[in-house]
Every structure is written in structure tokens, then in C-alpha cells.
Enzyme design. Structure first.
Site, PDB file in Angstrom:
ATOM      1  N   SER A 152       0.821  -1.204   0.000  1.00  0.00           N
ATOM      2  CA  SER A 152       0.000   0.000   0.000  1.00  0.00           C
ATOM      3  C   SER A 152       0.862   1.264   0.000  1.00  0.00           C
ATOM      4  O   SER A 152       1.627   1.467  -0.948  1.00  0.00           O
ATOM      5  CB  SER A 152      -0.972  -0.060   1.184  1.00  0.00           C
ATOM      6  OG  SER A 152      -2.005   0.860   0.999  1.00  0.00           O
ATOM      7  N   ASP A 198      -9.732  -4.251  -4.753  1.00  0.00           N
ATOM      8  CA  ASP A 198      -9.195  -3.384  -3.697  1.00  0.00           C
ATOM      9  C   ASP A 198      -9.981  -2.074  -3.677  1.00  0.00           C
ATOM     10  O   ASP A 198      -9.987  -1.337  -4.659  1.00  0.00           O
ATOM     11  CB  ASP A 198      -7.710  -3.128  -4.015  1.00  0.00           C
ATOM     12  CG  ASP A 198      -6.960  -2.415  -2.907  1.00  0.00           C
ATOM     13  OD1 ASP A 198      -7.601  -1.745  -2.087  1.00  0.00           O
ATOM     14  OD2 ASP A 198      -5.727  -2.523  -2.892  1.00  0.00           O
ATOM     15  N   HIS A 230      -7.714  -5.445  -0.545  1.00  0.00           N
ATOM     16  CA  HIS A 230      -6.495  -4.648  -0.348  1.00  0.00           C
ATOM     17  C   HIS A 230      -5.337  -5.467   0.232  1.00  0.00           C
ATOM     18  O   HIS A 230      -4.190  -5.086   0.104  1.00  0.00           O
ATOM     19  CB  HIS A 230      -6.822  -3.468   0.566  1.00  0.00           C
ATOM     20  CG  HIS A 230      -5.706  -2.477   0.740  1.00  0.00           C
ATOM     21  ND1 HIS A 230      -5.020  -1.938  -0.325  1.00  0.00           N
ATOM     22  CD2 HIS A 230      -5.155  -1.918   1.860  1.00  0.00           C
ATOM     23  CE1 HIS A 230      -4.096  -1.083   0.133  1.00  0.00           C
ATOM     24  NE2 HIS A 230      -4.159  -1.067   1.455  1.00  0.00           N
TER      25      HIS A 230
HETATM   26  O1  9J3 Z   1      -1.163   2.211   3.139  1.00  0.00           O
HETATM   27  C1  9J3 Z   1      -2.352   2.126   2.855  1.00  0.00           C
HETATM   28  O2  9J3 Z   1      -3.067   1.140   3.153  1.00  0.00           O
HETATM   29  C2  9J3 Z   1      -2.981   3.332   2.216  1.00  0.00           C
HETATM   30  C3  9J3 Z   1      -4.451   3.255   2.234  1.00  0.00           C
HETATM   31  C4  9J3 Z   1      -5.124   4.598   2.160  1.00  0.00           C
HETATM   32  O3  9J3 Z   1      -5.903   4.844   1.289  1.00  0.00           O
HETATM   33  O4  9J3 Z   1      -4.871   5.512   3.121  1.00  0.00           O
HETATM   34  C5  9J3 Z   1      -5.658   6.704   3.053  1.00  0.00           C
HETATM   35  C6  9J3 Z   1      -5.521   7.453   4.299  1.00  0.00           C
END
Ligand code: 9J3
Length: 286
Positions: A152, A198, A230
Site C-alpha cells: 500500500s 481493492d 487490499h
Molecule cells: O497504506 C495504505 O493502506 C494506504 C491506504 C489509504 O488509502 O490511506 C488513506 C488514508
């Protein structure tokens, strides 16, 4: 950042922006996935990295019996996650002949640019330990063979790392997220492991445009796990054993220069769109 921006447009937009965050919080506890199957043959040991190392510490996974030297892989977790979220990648890759550091960040809320900086510190730490007599990994790290990845925001971080350091041999973003999609300066071969369903880092606004932005002169491969959420690639086999196998082949090809594995990446043995992957793109042959 996204929340501040949306707040200017009113409460409904703010609420909409917070949905991914709320979903994220609800499922984050289970995000490491299941322990992988189908790892390599090498015995693996762990070395704890103290927070005094400069980033948030973490764990180094390394082949304990084989001499090496091996390529180094530095992986960052995502927003609010710690190293445990992607922990299964450590022993899995180490058993295939890599020295892997999975970091904690100094703060779970830091943005991809900061995760990139900490991931690079961790890569330097592993290389330095490999050059330190008395370290359990002394002599096991080849300072010329380096890869980065992460989940992510950690995946976004790995692409930022590649743009900043062209000596990176391979990049493996896992369900990557970043606000800026224009990764036009990536020159390191990149394997994007994405998750079709996701809703936190949707492929349409993250993995897919990231892949498209990387120039065609950079070797790249994109595989998306059909129906994956995700966290579908937080473990090498959570989205199917093909996920880990593809990552290992890619790292062997571009970190080790091992062309014997190209048949698993391109041609007859390449990942295909079907039951496991819904979307496969590449610059094959490479
Ligand atoms: O690192 C992540 O899971 C980012 C996910 C996300 O959309 O964070 C928004 C605050």
C-alpha cells in the site's frame, strides 16, 4: 492529505474520503493473511533490528546455512500497519535466497515519501550488517544486488525509492497506493502485484496508472489477483501460490540476473489471465 482536501468540499465529501480509512481499520487486524505454502529450500533465521537503527526497527530474515552472498530486499508496510502485516514475505523470500528486511516505520501514519526514506535506511542497514564481522549476516549480503517493495503506502514508497535510486535492481509494490501516479522516472524493473477488488487502493487510481506511467523502456510486469481485496498480496500465497512464485522469479531474474526463470515470467509459463489473475500486462520478453 486526501481528507484535508475533501474537507474543503463539505462534510459529505469528507465522509466519502473516510470510507477507505474506516474499511482499512476494520480489516487491518487480519492483514497478514495466511502463512504461505510453497516456499524455498533454504533454512531461514531471523535477526531483530533495534529501533536505534534509525527507522522503526524490524526483522531481517536470511538463509542461515547457505553462505551467499545474497541480494538484499527491503519491504515497508502500509498506513497504520507494522512489519507483521507483511511478515510472511520474509521467510518465504529468504528461503529462496534473499536477505529480507521488513521494517516498522517510526510512525504508522507517515506518508509514502517518508516510508521510502526509512526503507532506504533499512536497505543501507542490511548492507552494512553484511559487511560487519561478527554480525549473524556477515558476508551474506551482496551490496550490488538490491530490491525494494512494500504494501500500500509502502508500495508507493518503493516506487519513490526506485525513482530516487536507479541502482535498485527490482521493485515489488504490493497493492500500492500513492496520490501521485506519475512514476515516469522508474528505471528499475518493476513487478506490480495488484488486487482487482481493492477498495482502499483501487487499481484504477493506483496500481494500473502506476504501471502505465513507468516507461516501456523499463522492464515491467503487472499481475492483478482476481477478486482480491487490499490485503490479497500481503502474504505470498494469500492470493494464490502464483503470487509468491511470480515474485521469486522476478527477483531472481532482475536481482540475481538469473535468466533460467524467464519462462515463468514470459512465454508459455508466464502468468495468465484466468482463475487466479484477472489482468496481466508486461513488457515481455525480458
Ligand atoms: O497504506 C495504505 O493502506 C494506504 C491506504 C489509504 O488509502 O490511506 C488513506 C488514508
Amino acid at each position: 492529505m486526501r481528507i484535508t482536501h475533501s474537507a474543503a468540499r463539505g462534510p459529505r465529501a469528507l465522509l466519502r474520503a473516510m470510507v477507505p480509512l474506516l474499511l482499512f481499520t476494520a480489516v487491518a487486524a487480519a492483514c497478514a493473511g495466511t502463512p504461505p505454502t510453497g516456499g524455498g529450500q533454504l533454512a531461514v533465521a531471523e535477526l531483530a533490528v533495534p529501533t536505534s537503527a534509525g527507522f522503526g526497527g524490524g526483522t531481517i530474515y536470511y538463509p542461515s546455512q547457505a553462505a551467499g552472498p545474497f541480494g538484499a530486499v527491503s519491504l515497508s508496510p502500509g498506513f497504520t500497519e507494522d512489519a507483521s502485516a507483511i511478515q510472511y514475505w520474509g521467510p518465504y523470500l529468504a528461503s529462496q535466497g534473499f536477505v529480507v528486511v521488513i521494517i516498522n516505520t517510526t510512525n504508522g501514519l507517515i506518508v509514502p515519501e517518508q516510508r521510502s526514506a526509512e526503507q532506504r535506511q533499512a536497505l543501507d542497514y542490511v548492507i552494512q550488517q553484511g559487511a560487519t564481522s561478527g554480525s549473524p549476516i556477515a558476508g551474506k549480503v551482496d551490496p550490488q544486488r538490491k530490491a525494494v517493495g512494500g504494501h500500500s503506502m509502502g508500495g508507493g514508497a518503493s516506487l519513490i525509492t526506485a525513482e530516487a535510486d536507479p541502482t535498485i535492481d527490482a521493485v515489488v509494490p504490493l497493492a500500492p497506493w500513492n496520490l501521485d501516479t506519475t512514476f515516469t522516472d522508474v528505471r528499475s524493473p518493476t513487478l506490480i502485484l495488484a488486487c482487482q477488488s481493492d477498495v482502499i487502493a483501487p487499481v484504477a487510481t493506483n496500481a494500473s496508472p502506476f504501471y502505465d506511467a513507468i516507461p516501456a523502456t523499463t522492464e515491467k510486469l503487472y499481475v492483478s489477483v482476481a477478486g482480491g481485496d487490499h490485503f490479497c498480496v500481503n502474504s505470498p500465497s494469500a492470493g494464490g501460490e502464483e503470487v509468491g512464485q511470480t515474485a521469486v522469479a522476478f527477483l531472481r531474474r532482475f536481482v540475481n540476473g538469473d535468466t533460467s526463470v524467464v519462462g515463468q515470467l514470459c512465454g508459455a509459463g508466464a502468468p495468465v489471465e484466468g482463475s487466479v489473475f484477472d489482468d496481466v500486462r508486461s513488457t515481455c520478453p525480458f
